[in-house]
Design an enzyme around this catalytic site. Structure first.
Site, PDB file in Angstrom:
ATOM      1  N   LYS A 174       0.866  -1.120  -0.094  1.00  0.00           N
ATOM      2  CA  LYS A 174       0.045  -0.023  -0.017  1.00  0.00           C
ATOM      3  C   LYS A 174       0.859   1.147   0.121  1.00  0.00           C
ATOM      4  O   LYS A 174       1.555   1.208   1.010  1.00  0.00           O
ATOM      5  CB  LYS A 174      -0.754   0.005   1.237  1.00  0.00           C
ATOM      6  CG  LYS A 174      -1.704   1.161   1.094  1.00  0.00           C
ATOM      7  CD  LYS A 174      -2.371   1.485   2.516  1.00  0.00           C
ATOM      8  CE  LYS A 174      -3.014   2.949   2.809  1.00  0.00           C
ATOM      9  NZ  LYS A 174      -3.708   3.317   4.168  1.00  0.00           N
ATOM     10  N   VAL A 218      -6.620   1.669  -1.233  1.00  0.00           N
ATOM     11  CA  VAL A 218      -7.065   1.616   0.125  1.00  0.00           C
ATOM     12  C   VAL A 218      -7.458   3.039   0.399  1.00  0.00           C
ATOM     13  O   VAL A 218      -6.730   3.790   0.887  1.00  0.00           O
ATOM     14  CB  VAL A 218      -5.743   1.294   0.897  1.00  0.00           C
ATOM     15  CG1 VAL A 218      -6.135   1.186   2.551  1.00  0.00           C
ATOM     16  CG2 VAL A 218      -5.368  -0.123   0.545  1.00  0.00           C
TER      17      VAL A 218
END
Length: 315
Positions: A174, A218
């Site tokens: 991420k 995300v």
């Protein structure tokens, strides 16, 4: 070596941890309500105890409860949703302990920040050694969480990421650094066998990240508008770049308002007005004044209109 359990593509929503306002105890009723809201929206996974989830404010036992109850609620409402858990701490040994706890509680993947307390010593070699040992000993796959904003500026470099991507138990990253060049650099050096998922750390740069190799996101905004975030990827995958661009531009300010204007208190304050739940953050974070929460809700209004239209279309 091919990874055993790839993360895959899609939207992975980092949800808050919910607390009772009188006691700051975990509010599992609010957790269930929010998991239900997330499910059946097209998202790929839910992240428990990321930065949005106030992981640093939870005890080890509370972490286990959040994961086990979260998984229970996911199984009740939408078993296709993957369970990810934040497990970063300042040592490899401590992180491995949290990873084992998470796996036992029902997590399928762990999200791990680089250590940063001893920042001058966090060389590329040290970061590689940290993530390699964690991945060697974690019973479930590891997703690297690169977020210099909460790690004193520690930023995992691209060469280290490419090396770590070859590890059989590291399945993605991420990137909350907003570095599109880094996404492209890593994507260009991955092979199909790596099964390494590049995730944009925020929906405000999701489409640019997709264009150079990202396969998911995300998004903090996903807490209130999950379908809208999913739709950017749907449009991109269908080749409707104009539609994806239009939607991307519409979500930049709502995402900024909810996720960054006032930090975690802003996420919860905005959710309280938009959804009717969210609660308060734990001390020392302070509740958001009403006028600031209203400014967030107003800015997010565009996203909620889009979300409602997608909800109606899918029903």
């Amino acid at each position: 070596m091919v990874q055993g359990n790839p993360l895959g593509k899609g939207i992975f929503v980092p949800i808050p941890s919910f607390f009772k306002p009188e006691t700051e105890d975990l509010d599992l009723e609010a957790l269930e309500k929010h998991v239900k809201y997330m499910c059946n929206t097209g998202i790929a996974g839910i992240i428990f105890m990321g930065s949005t989830g106030e992981a640093v404010h939870l005890s080890d036992d509370e972490r286990i409860t959040m994961i086990s109850k979260g998984r229970e609620f996911i199984q009740k409402y939408d078993p296709s949703v993957k369970v990810l858990a934040g497990c970063g701490t300042q040592s490899a040994r401590g992180t491995i302990k949290l990873a084992k706890d998470a796996a036992e509680a029902g997590a399928e993947y762990v999200l791990v920040l680089p250590p940063s307390y001893y920042k001058p010593s966090m060389t590329s070699d040290a970061l590689y050694a940290f993530f390699k040992r964690v991945a060697d000993e974690s019973p479930i796959p590891v997703v690297i969480y690169n977020y210099p904003g909460v790690t004193q500026g520690v930023d995992v470099d691209v060469q280290t990421i490419v090396k770590l991507a070859k590890h059989h138990n590291i399945v993605g990253i991420k990137g909350t650094d907003g570095n599109i060049g880094k996404v492209g650099y890593v994507a260009h050096r991955l092979t199909a066998e790596d099964n390494f998922s590049l995730l944009a750390g925020s929906v405000d740069f999701f489409l640019p990240a997709l264009s150079v190799g990202a396969v998911g996101c995300v998004p903090g905004l996903g807490n209130v508008a999950p379908r809208a975030c999913v739709e950017i990827q749907n449009l991109f995958d269908k080749g409707d770049l104009e539609g994806a661009k239009k939607l991307q531009l519409s979500l930049v300010e709502p995402d900024d308002a909810l996720a960054r204007w006032y930090g975690n208190p802003g996420v919860k304050g905005g959710m309280n007005l938009i959804l009717g739940w969210g609660g308060l953050p734990r001390n020392p974070l302070q509740p958001l004044p009403k006028e600031k929460a209203e400014s967030i809700a107003n800015a997010v209004g565009v996203a909620m209109t889009i979300e409602q239209s997608l909800t109606t279309t899918s029903s």
